[in-house]
Motif scaffolding. Structure first.
Motif, PDB file in Angstrom:
ATOM      1  N   ALA A 132       0.822  -1.208   0.000  1.00  0.00           N
ATOM      2  CA  ALA A 132       0.000   0.000   0.000  1.00  0.00           C
ATOM      3  C   ALA A 132       0.855   1.256   0.000  1.00  0.00           C
ATOM      4  O   ALA A 132       0.385   2.323  -0.379  1.00  0.00           O
ATOM      5  N   ASP A 133       2.114   1.131   0.403  1.00  0.00           N
ATOM      6  CA  ASP A 133       2.962   2.309   0.534  1.00  0.00           C
ATOM      7  C   ASP A 133       3.899   2.523  -0.654  1.00  0.00           C
ATOM      8  O   ASP A 133       4.777   3.369  -0.612  1.00  0.00           O
ATOM      9  N   GLY A 134       3.739   1.742  -1.719  1.00  0.00           N
ATOM     10  CA  GLY A 134       4.555   1.923  -2.911  1.00  0.00           C
ATOM     11  C   GLY A 134       5.998   1.502  -2.767  1.00  0.00           C
ATOM     12  O   GLY A 134       6.833   1.853  -3.590  1.00  0.00           O
ATOM     13  N   SER A 135       6.332   0.743  -1.737  1.00  0.00           N
ATOM     14  CA  SER A 135       7.715   0.336  -1.521  1.00  0.00           C
ATOM     15  C   SER A 135       8.168  -0.684  -2.563  1.00  0.00           C
ATOM     16  O   SER A 135       7.362  -1.307  -3.236  1.00  0.00           O
ATOM     17  N   THR A 136       9.470  -0.866  -2.661  1.00  0.00           N
ATOM     18  CA  THR A 136      10.072  -1.731  -3.674  1.00  0.00           C
ATOM     19  C   THR A 136      10.479  -3.073  -3.079  1.00  0.00           C
ATOM     20  O   THR A 136      10.508  -3.252  -1.858  1.00  0.00           O
ATOM     21  N   ALA A 137      10.872  -3.981  -3.947  1.00  0.00           N
ATOM     22  CA  ALA A 137      11.315  -5.310  -3.513  1.00  0.00           C
ATOM     23  C   ALA A 137      12.547  -5.213  -2.622  1.00  0.00           C
ATOM     24  O   ALA A 137      12.668  -5.958  -1.645  1.00  0.00           O
ATOM     25  N   ALA A 138      13.461  -4.300  -2.916  1.00  0.00           N
ATOM     26  CA  ALA A 138      14.669  -4.149  -2.100  1.00  0.00           C
ATOM     27  C   ALA A 138      14.308  -3.722  -0.676  1.00  0.00           C
ATOM     28  O   ALA A 138      14.881  -4.241   0.302  1.00  0.00           O
ATOM     29  N   ILE A 139      13.369  -2.821  -0.540  1.00  0.00           N
ATOM     30  CA  ILE A 139      12.928  -2.377   0.787  1.00  0.00           C
ATOM     31  C   ILE A 139      12.256  -3.528   1.529  1.00  0.00           C
ATOM     32  O   ILE A 139      12.467  -3.729   2.725  1.00  0.00           O
ATOM     33  N   TRP A 140      11.447  -4.333   0.806  1.00  0.00           N
ATOM     34  CA  TRP A 140      10.778  -5.468   1.434  1.00  0.00           C
ATOM     35  C   TRP A 140      11.783  -6.533   1.869  1.00  0.00           C
ATOM     36  O   TRP A 140      11.634  -7.147   2.921  1.00  0.00           O
ATOM     37  N   GLU A 142      14.837  -6.069   2.832  1.00  0.00           N
ATOM     38  CA  GLU A 142      15.473  -5.562   4.052  1.00  0.00           C
ATOM     39  C   GLU A 142      14.538  -5.712   5.258  1.00  0.00           C
ATOM     40  O   GLU A 142      14.947  -6.156   6.330  1.00  0.00           O
ATOM     41  N   ALA A 143      13.283  -5.349   5.076  1.00  0.00           N
ATOM     42  CA  ALA A 143      12.313  -5.433   6.173  1.00  0.00           C
ATOM     43  C   ALA A 143      12.072  -6.883   6.599  1.00  0.00           C
ATOM     44  O   ALA A 143      11.966  -7.178   7.785  1.00  0.00           O
ATOM     45  N   ALA A 144      11.989  -7.789   5.637  1.00  0.00           N
ATOM     46  CA  ALA A 144      11.723  -9.198   5.961  1.00  0.00           C
ATOM     47  C   ALA A 144      12.904  -9.855   6.661  1.00  0.00           C
ATOM     48  O   ALA A 144      12.731 -10.780   7.450  1.00  0.00           O
ATOM     49  N   GLY A 145      14.109  -9.389   6.389  1.00  0.00           N
ATOM     50  CA  GLY A 145      15.295  -9.980   7.004  1.00  0.00           C
ATOM     51  C   GLY A 145      15.790  -9.250   8.232  1.00  0.00           C
ATOM     52  O   GLY A 145      16.892  -9.498   8.711  1.00  0.00           O
ATOM     53  N   ARG A 146      14.973  -8.355   8.760  1.00  0.00           N
ATOM     54  CA  ARG A 146      15.374  -7.513   9.889  1.00  0.00           C
ATOM     55  C   ARG A 146      15.720  -8.318  11.144  1.00  0.00           C
ATOM     56  O   ARG A 146      16.636  -7.985  11.866  1.00  0.00           O
ATOM     57  N   HIS A 147      15.008  -9.394  11.398  1.00  0.00           N
ATOM     58  CA  HIS A 147      15.223 -10.168  12.625  1.00  0.00           C
ATOM     59  C   HIS A 147      15.956 -11.471  12.301  1.00  0.00           C
ATOM     60  O   HIS A 147      15.487 -12.269  11.497  1.00  0.00           O
ATOM     61  N   SER A 148      17.087 -11.682  12.947  1.00  0.00           N
ATOM     62  CA  SER A 148      17.883 -12.873  12.642  1.00  0.00           C
ATOM     63  C   SER A 148      17.416 -14.100  13.422  1.00  0.00           C
ATOM     64  O   SER A 148      17.752 -15.223  13.059  1.00  0.00           O
ATOM     65  N   HIS A 149      16.663 -13.899  14.484  1.00  0.00           N
ATOM     66  CA  HIS A 149      16.149 -15.022  15.278  1.00  0.00           C
ATOM     67  C   HIS A 149      14.636 -14.891  15.410  1.00  0.00           C
ATOM     68  O   HIS A 149      14.099 -13.792  15.409  1.00  0.00           O
ATOM     69  N   VAL A 150      13.982 -16.025  15.540  1.00  0.00           N
ATOM     70  CA  VAL A 150      12.530 -16.050  15.733  1.00  0.00           C
ATOM     71  C   VAL A 150      12.232 -16.796  17.023  1.00  0.00           C
ATOM     72  O   VAL A 150      13.044 -17.594  17.500  1.00  0.00           O
ATOM     73  N   TYR A 151      11.068 -16.536  17.592  1.00  0.00           N
ATOM     74  CA  TYR A 151      10.751 -17.103  18.902  1.00  0.00           C
ATOM     75  C   TYR A 151       9.648 -18.142  18.896  1.00  0.00           C
ATOM     76  O   TYR A 151       9.335 -18.709  19.928  1.00  0.00           O
ATOM     77  N   GLN A 152       9.064 -18.390  17.752  1.00  0.00           N
ATOM     78  CA  GLN A 152       8.042 -19.432  17.679  1.00  0.00           C
ATOM     79  C   GLN A 152       8.057 -20.072  16.299  1.00  0.00           C
ATOM     80  O   GLN A 152       8.609 -19.531  15.360  1.00  0.00           O
ATOM     81  N   ARG A 153       7.466 -21.232  16.195  1.00  0.00           N
ATOM     82  CA  ARG A 153       7.399 -21.925  14.913  1.00  0.00           C
ATOM     83  C   ARG A 153       6.341 -21.257  14.037  1.00  0.00           C
ATOM     84  O   ARG A 153       5.390 -20.668  14.526  1.00  0.00           O
ATOM     85  N   ALA A 154       6.514 -21.382  12.729  1.00  0.00           N
ATOM     86  CA  ALA A 154       5.566 -20.810  11.774  1.00  0.00           C
ATOM     87  C   ALA A 154       5.613 -21.634  10.494  1.00  0.00           C
ATOM     88  O   ALA A 154       6.306 -22.656  10.427  1.00  0.00           O
ATOM     89  N   ALA A 155       4.914 -21.189   9.473  1.00  0.00           N
ATOM     90  CA  ALA A 155       4.849 -21.923   8.215  1.00  0.00           C
ATOM     91  C   ALA A 155       6.182 -21.961   7.482  1.00  0.00           C
ATOM     92  O   ALA A 155       6.387 -22.810   6.628  1.00  0.00           O
ATOM     93  N   ASP A 156       7.114 -21.067   7.812  1.00  0.00           N
ATOM     94  CA  ASP A 156       8.405 -21.032   7.113  1.00  0.00           C
ATOM     95  C   ASP A 156       9.409 -22.054   7.652  1.00  0.00           C
ATOM     96  O   ASP A 156      10.481 -22.214   7.092  1.00  0.00           O
ATOM     97  N   ALA A 157       9.091 -22.736   8.719  1.00  0.00           N
ATOM     98  CA  ALA A 157       9.905 -23.815   9.292  1.00  0.00           C
ATOM     99  C   ALA A 157      11.257 -23.343   9.830  1.00  0.00           C
ATOM    100  O   ALA A 157      12.147 -24.160  10.045  1.00  0.00           O
ATOM    101  N   ARG A 158      11.436 -22.045  10.077  1.00  0.00           N
ATOM    102  CA  ARG A 158      12.671 -21.577  10.718  1.00  0.00           C
ATOM    103  C   ARG A 158      12.711 -22.086  12.150  1.00  0.00           C
ATOM    104  O   ARG A 158      11.690 -22.149  12.832  1.00  0.00           O
ATOM    105  N   ALA A 159      13.888 -22.432  12.596  1.00  0.00           N
ATOM    106  CA  ALA A 159      14.054 -22.937  13.963  1.00  0.00           C
ATOM    107  C   ALA A 159      13.933 -21.784  14.954  1.00  0.00           C
ATOM    108  O   ALA A 159      14.616 -20.765  14.804  1.00  0.00           O
ATOM    109  N   PRO A 160      13.097 -21.931  15.973  1.00  0.00           N
ATOM    110  CA  PRO A 160      12.982 -20.888  16.996  1.00  0.00           C
ATOM    111  C   PRO A 160      14.275 -20.787  17.815  1.00  0.00           C
ATOM    112  O   PRO A 160      15.087 -21.710  17.850  1.00  0.00           O
ATOM    113  N   ALA A 161      14.437 -19.678  18.488  1.00  0.00           N
ATOM    114  CA  ALA A 161      15.655 -19.421  19.268  1.00  0.00           C
ATOM    115  C   ALA A 161      15.907 -20.514  20.302  1.00  0.00           C
ATOM    116  O   ALA A 161      17.058 -20.919  20.513  1.00  0.00           O
TER     117      ALA A 161
END
Length: 168
Positions: A132-140, A142-161
């Motif tokens: 909705a804000d007209g942002s680009t793929a590069a901005i997205w 960066e935003a999606a990779g902002r957190h290097s650790h996660v605290y719960q399981r989700a559909a992406d199967a990343r290992a929680p901290a």
């Protein structure tokens, strides 16, 4: 054509959107279309059997994603609407589509879609976004990779901290 951002793993890219959203009472223009859940439920078989183009179904937050169980064959895309920033129901719908319903097609975020939500959307199973804000793929990216650790399981199967700590 309208623009969208597509995610593939950690890579994000800008793309042209080939899909057209059509109203419930509008004729089928052919090509790639997105219809409401009501229109899909009313004419699902005929929509899936269309001679050309891909099919998408749009769900509003109040729509029950479970009504698509067993009816996703022939559906290429599910667009989940965010009517406002603070409505989190589409996050749950995306996760249910990926985990419980086993949907492997595109899950697209539409409506009030902001990059602040990028990381959470990817974790829940979204792989396309109409920001909705007209942002680009590069901005997205960066935003999606902002957190290097996660605290719960989700559909992406990343290992929680806590799992990462156990592996020490």
């Amino acid at each position: 054509m309208p623009k969208l951002i597509r995610a593939s793993g950690a890579a994000f890219r800008d793309e042209e959107d080939a899909f057209v959203t059509i109203e419930d009472d509008a004729p089928d223009p052919g090509g790639d279309i997105i219809v409401s859940l009501a229109r899909y439920r009313a004419g699902g078989e005929s929509l899936v059997a269309r001679p050309s183009g891909r099919l998408g179904v749009r769900l509003e937050p109040e729509d029950e994603v479970e009504t698509l169980e067993g009816r996703l064959s022939g559906v290429d895309l599910v667009a989940l609407a965010f009517p406002k920033f603070r409505d989190g129901r589409p996050f749950t719908a995306a996760r249910l589509l990926r985990t419980r319903l086993g949907f492997s097609g595109e899950i697209r975020a539409v409506g009030d879609v902001l990059r602040d939500q990028a990381g959470f959307m990817v974790r829940c199973g979204f792989d396309a976004f109409v920001p909705a804000d007209g942002s680009t793929a590069a901005i997205w990216a960066e935003a999606a990779g902002r957190h290097s650790h996660v605290y719960q399981r989700a559909a992406d199967a990343r290992a929680p901290a806590f799992v990462e700590r156990q592996g020490e």
